[in-house]
Design a protein around this motif. Structure first.
Motif, PDB file in Angstrom:
ATOM      1  N   VAL A 167      49.408  39.871  50.607  1.00 41.31           N
ATOM      2  CA  VAL A 167      48.353  39.525  49.656  1.00 41.31           C
ATOM      3  C   VAL A 167      48.820  38.405  48.737  1.00 41.31           C
ATOM      4  N   VAL A 168      47.948  37.413  48.539  1.00 41.31           N
ATOM      5  CA  VAL A 168      48.180  36.386  47.531  1.00 41.31           C
ATOM      6  C   VAL A 168      47.404  36.782  46.282  1.00 41.31           C
ATOM      7  N   LEU A 169      48.101  36.948  45.174  1.00 44.94           N
ATOM      8  CA  LEU A 169      47.489  37.410  43.936  1.00 44.94           C
ATOM      9  C   LEU A 169      46.880  36.253  43.145  1.00 44.94           C
ATOM     10  N   ALA A 170      46.182  36.599  42.079  1.00 50.09           N
ATOM     11  CA  ALA A 170      45.499  35.594  41.270  1.00 50.09           C
ATOM     12  C   ALA A 170      46.466  34.604  40.630  1.00 50.09           C
ATOM     13  N   ASP A 171      47.693  35.028  40.376  1.00 46.74           N
ATOM     14  CA  ASP A 171      48.673  34.119  39.769  1.00 46.74           C
ATOM     15  C   ASP A 171      49.473  33.348  40.810  1.00 46.74           C
ATOM     16  N   GLY A 172      49.093  33.483  42.094  1.00 40.62           N
ATOM     17  CA  GLY A 172      49.738  32.747  43.168  1.00 40.62           C
ATOM     18  C   GLY A 172      50.894  33.456  43.832  1.00 40.62           C
ATOM     19  N   ALA A 188      44.131  50.026  46.329  1.00 39.08           N
ATOM     20  CA  ALA A 188      42.917  49.337  45.894  1.00 39.08           C
ATOM     21  C   ALA A 188      42.289  48.495  46.979  1.00 39.08           C
ATOM     22  N   ILE A 189      43.100  47.827  47.817  1.00 35.91           N
ATOM     23  CA  ILE A 189      42.514  46.942  48.826  1.00 35.91           C
ATOM     24  C   ILE A 189      41.899  47.715  49.984  1.00 35.91           C
ATOM     25  N   ARG A 190      42.157  49.008  50.074  1.00 31.37           N
ATOM     26  CA  ARG A 190      41.570  49.816  51.148  1.00 31.37           C
ATOM     27  C   ARG A 190      40.202  50.356  50.703  1.00 31.37           C
ATOM     28  N   GLY A 191      39.286  49.424  50.493  1.00 40.17           N
ATOM     29  CA  GLY A 191      37.928  49.786  50.101  1.00 40.17           C
ATOM     30  C   GLY A 191      37.458  49.074  48.854  1.00 40.17           C
ATOM     31  N   GLY A 192      38.369  48.529  48.066  1.00 36.67           N
ATOM     32  CA  GLY A 192      37.996  47.857  46.821  1.00 36.67           C
ATOM     33  C   GLY A 192      37.552  46.424  47.010  1.00 36.67           C
ATOM     34  N   GLY A 197      42.981  40.195  45.401  1.00 37.88           N
ATOM     35  CA  GLY A 197      43.778  39.120  45.957  1.00 37.88           C
ATOM     36  C   GLY A 197      43.230  38.709  47.298  1.00 37.88           C
ATOM     37  N   VAL A 198      43.890  37.745  47.904  1.00 39.66           N
ATOM     38  CA  VAL A 198      43.496  37.247  49.220  1.00 39.66           C
ATOM     39  C   VAL A 198      44.471  37.812  50.245  1.00 39.66           C
ATOM     40  N   VAL A 199      43.962  38.614  51.167  1.00 38.90           N
ATOM     41  CA  VAL A 199      44.821  39.194  52.194  1.00 38.90           C
ATOM     42  C   VAL A 199      44.978  38.177  53.323  1.00 38.90           C
ATOM     43  N   ASP A 446      45.503  45.000  35.895  1.00 38.25           N
ATOM     44  CA  ASP A 446      46.912  44.703  36.095  1.00 38.25           C
ATOM     45  C   ASP A 446      47.112  43.527  37.045  1.00 38.25           C
ATOM     46  N   ARG A 447      46.322  43.452  38.101  1.00 34.05           N
ATOM     47  CA  ARG A 447      46.527  42.460  39.143  1.00 34.05           C
ATOM     48  C   ARG A 447      45.680  41.194  38.970  1.00 34.05           C
ATOM     49  N   ASP A 448      44.527  41.322  38.343  1.00 37.16           N
ATOM     50  CA  ASP A 448      43.632  40.169  38.153  1.00 37.16           C
ATOM     51  C   ASP A 448      42.901  40.306  36.823  1.00 37.16           C
TER      52      ASP A 448
END
Length: 471
Positions: A167-172, A188-192, A197-199, A446-448
């Motif tokens: 995953v590429v997060l919002a801060d790069g 979170a990415i399993r349905g959120g 982020g960008v997988v 926390d992540r974005d």
């Protein structure tokens, strides 16, 4: 004289691994197109990213220029969430790497792949992972929203078979998300959806699925209430190997369908039995068939799994007008059956349809808080889809879809499969995640925290970003 975003990107993103396309470039019409022809947005920049570093640079560029950022894999979302007016589109389509490990029974998939590419690669080894029902659908969008398809009852949702992701997060930053690393993000990415982020890469578990016994059974729409009543009682008690979604629609006017059935309105079931034993499949379908009048068409047969996955591709090519609504469904009472029968008989165009996708069986083996998918007790996901190639029919198909949805919504479980929702507002998003929404919002904070990834079914950051990952 100020430069356009495309000009600024070419100047600032030197050595960019991919293509940068703006409104003045010859390839712009193709670069901005998405699956739904009803969506007509004009991004300021479409950045085709060839690797994760390119994705990180595009995110940084959008943030530096205060431009809204959309992320596009297959571009199938009905609401057009993979594009944006006046902003930046991070197009993942060049990320096409696929690596099958038949011994480990896993497949690593680039974030720009579509499911047909994955299905063909895994089928070469007699293996498959659950996906959707149209093979041109992007892996990334379908997976992060949940993933319902022909293998759901046997193998679970797509997210239930995701083992890890890059995953590429919002801060790069580029991170790995799995059970043993960044567990909050992996949850979170399993349905959120695309909120976190960008997988750029997925690792999926594979199952022994090579040949399936699949195809449609059609009855006249005039007896659809009888068909739906029998189906609702039959399918939850069928073995997990047998998947079958109920539909309203019209018989396509093309082979292999008999000419005398072309354009006949129908109530039907599209079957997928995981295995090549045609006699066993017939035995499992028999209780439903025996309870109903003889169908107009009964055509299940053995075929490679990728052929089943691509069965609807020709009927639903890119560029048609689409309008969706959706619900989760626990029960289908007699009153709901009658409403279905009314609207099913009024399907406005040949490609318009209603599907009831089973989401029981293996999908029920996972707890309602184990992933963001909160409706683990639901038996079906319903989708009402007005579809037609002619823009002149856009209002017609939209009205039928909305009326159908609103008539049945009181009988629903309350939320919906986010991959099949339009842009319906924050309350609807909350309803679709129920008690998991607050946890999703904490991970988002926390992540974005700046909500860079907001062009989606948006999870808004919690007011106080003090979430700690579970050990």
């Amino acid at each position: 004289m100020s430069s356009t975003p495309a000009q600024a990107a070419r100047r600032e993103l030197t050595g960019f691994t991919g293509d940068l396309t703006g409104p003045d470039d010859s390839g712009y019409p193709e670069a901005r197109a998405v699956y739904n022809g009803m969506i007509d947005k004009r991004p300021a920049l479409v950045a085709r990213c060839a690797d994760a570093d390119a994705v990180a640079r595009v995110i940084g560029f959008a943030r530096a220029h205060d431009l809204p950022l959309a992320v596009r894999g297959g571009g199938h979302h009905g609401a057009g969430l993979g594009t944006v007016d006046g902003g930046v589109v991070a197009d993942l389509s060049p990320l096409k790497d696929i690596h099958v490990d038949p011994e480990a029974r896993t497949v690593r998939v680039g974030g720009g792949c579509v499911w047909g590419e994955v299905d063909r690669a895994t089928n070469a080894h007699g293996l498959a992972t659950p996906s959707g029902i149209i093979s041109t659908t992007g892996v990334g969008g379908l997976t992060t929203g949940g993933g319902i398809g022909h293998l759901t009852r046997k193998c679970g949702l797509t997210i239930d078979n995701l083992l890890e992701a890059d995953v590429v997060l919002a801060d790069g930053r580029q991170v790995r998300a799995a059970d043993d690393e960044n567990r909050d993000l992996f949850w979170a990415i399993r349905g959120g959806s695309g909120n976190y982020g960008v997988v750029t890469s997925f690792l999926f578990r594979l199952h022994e699925v090579s040949t399936v016994v699949a195809g449609p059974t059609f009855w006249p729409v005039e007896i659809s209430a009888e068909v739906l009543t029998a189906y609702r009682d039959f399918l939850p008690n069928a073995p997990r190997e047998l998947n079958g979604f109920f539909l309203y629609g019209s018989v396509p006017p093309a082979p292999p369908f008999p000419e005398e059935l072309h354009l006949r309105k129908t109530a039907g079931v599209v079957w997928c039995y995981t295995g090549d034993d045609t006699e066993a499949a017939a035995r499992e379908m028999a209780p439903l068939l025996d309870a109903l009048p003889k169908p107009m068409l009964h055509a299940p047969g053995p075929m490679p799994h990728p052929d089943m996955q691509s069965m609807f591709d020709g009927l639903y090519p890119p560029g048609h007008q689409w309008y969706w609504r959706a619900d989760f469904v626990n029960e289908i009472p007699d009153e709901a059956v009658e409403i279905h029968a009314k609207f099913g008989a009024e399907v406005p165009t040949m490609q318009s349809t209603m599907h009831l996708y089973p989401i029981d069986g293996a999908a029920h083996d996972v707890g309602s808080t184990d992933t963001p998918w909160a409706y683990r007790e639901a038996r079906w996901a319903s989708v009402y889809a007005g579809v037609d190639p002619d823009p002149a029919n856009a209002d017609l198909i939209k009205q039928w879809t909305v009326d159908y949805f609103e008539a049945l919504h009181p009988y629903s479980a309350g939320g919906a499969y986010v991959n099949m929702m339009m842009d319906e507002g924050q309350e609807r998003v909350r309803a679709s995640y129920r008690g998991n929404y607050d946890r999703l919002a904490r991970v988002k904070a926390d992540r974005d925290p700046e909500n860079v990834f907001r062009l989606n079914q948006n999870i808004q950051p919690a007011p106080k970003p003090r979430y700690e990952a579970r050990p």
